[in-house]
Design an enzyme around this catalytic site. Structure first.
Site: not given
Length: 244
Positions: A7, A9-10, A43, A45, A49, A70, A101, A151, A191
């Site tokens: 992932n 995202d960050h 993801h 959103r 963000r 996601e 999440t 998941e 997660h």
């Protein structure tokens, strides 16, 4: 052997912190794939963000493995998914005030709504995964509404403050993985998993894929994405060699 979905995202979180165009999560995805990632996860959103629609569209063109999107089961996101056509959609809950999440989808409360989303996506040829807590009732509903896979939310285990709590939460994950497999659902996990907590999954061969983001991106800041992904891949390979 279980696969690794990275992932990114960050990477986008860092970019959005300054409102500029770098670091680019698309470039991070390419580096992760080069290092051996089996899939790329983002993801998108509702509040945008971190990941932006531009990122998802570019990733659809560039990702050579599998693209996992996601998203919340909203009409906006369903429209985007049907337009972009990721390989898999993972349906997740989403709250504006959360940092990340916080738990799995509540299928008991939202069964009809999620079932409609699952049907829409599967009819378009998109695999559907549902992000849920390791709760047997939730898993049975995921099977009932024809999800392809689940998941398992591993956050409670990874964030446990005592050994007893960790053992209790991991036992729930084991039970969830086994019942999901028995129901012929694909079983993934994600997660909060890091380079230490991943080791607990040795021997749990029911899990087909680990979705990992924050810990890999955090290590990549210090060692580079290539090393961070390769280190995690090696740990997952070691899990596959553990006895049942």
């Amino acid at each position: 052997m279980a696969e690794l979905a990275v992932n990114v995202d960050h990477v986008a979180t860092l970019r959005q912190a300054r409102g500029i165009d770098y670091p680019d999560p698309v470039a991070a995805a390419v580096a992760a794939e080069t290092a051996g990632a089996d899939a790329i996860v983002v993801h998108l959103r509702g509040d945008r963000r971190h990941i932006q629609e531009r990122d998802v569209r570019l990733l659809r063109q560039i990702v050579q493995s599998r693209l996992i999107l996601e998203m919340a089961a909203t009409s906006e996101m369903l429209g985007i998914a049907l337009d972009i056509m990721p390989d898999t959609v993972t349906l997740v809950p989403e709250k504006r005030e959360e940092l990340t999440t916080e738990g799995g989808l509540d299928l008991i409360t939202h069964q009809d709504h999620i079932q409609d989303a699952v049907s829409t996506l599967r009819n378009a040829g998109i695999q559907v995964c549902i992000f849920i807590d390791p709760d047997l009732d939730q898993i049975k509903i995921a099977h009932k509404i024809d999800a392809d896979m689940i998941e398992i939310h591993t956050g409670a285990f990874c964030d446990a403050e005592t050994r007893a709590e960790a053992r209790r939460e991991f036992d729930r994950i084991v039970d969830a993985a086994k019942i999901g497999t028995k129901l012929k659902l694909g079983v993934n996990a994600g997660h909060g998993i890091c380079y230490n907590t991943i080791k607990a999954f040795a021997g749990l061969h029911e899990i087909r894929e680990f979705s990992i983001g924050h810990s890999i991106v955090s290590r990549a800041v210090l060692t580079g994405m290539d090393r961070a992904v390769r280190d995690m891949k090696k740990l997952i390979q070691d899990l596959g060699q553990a006895p049942v």
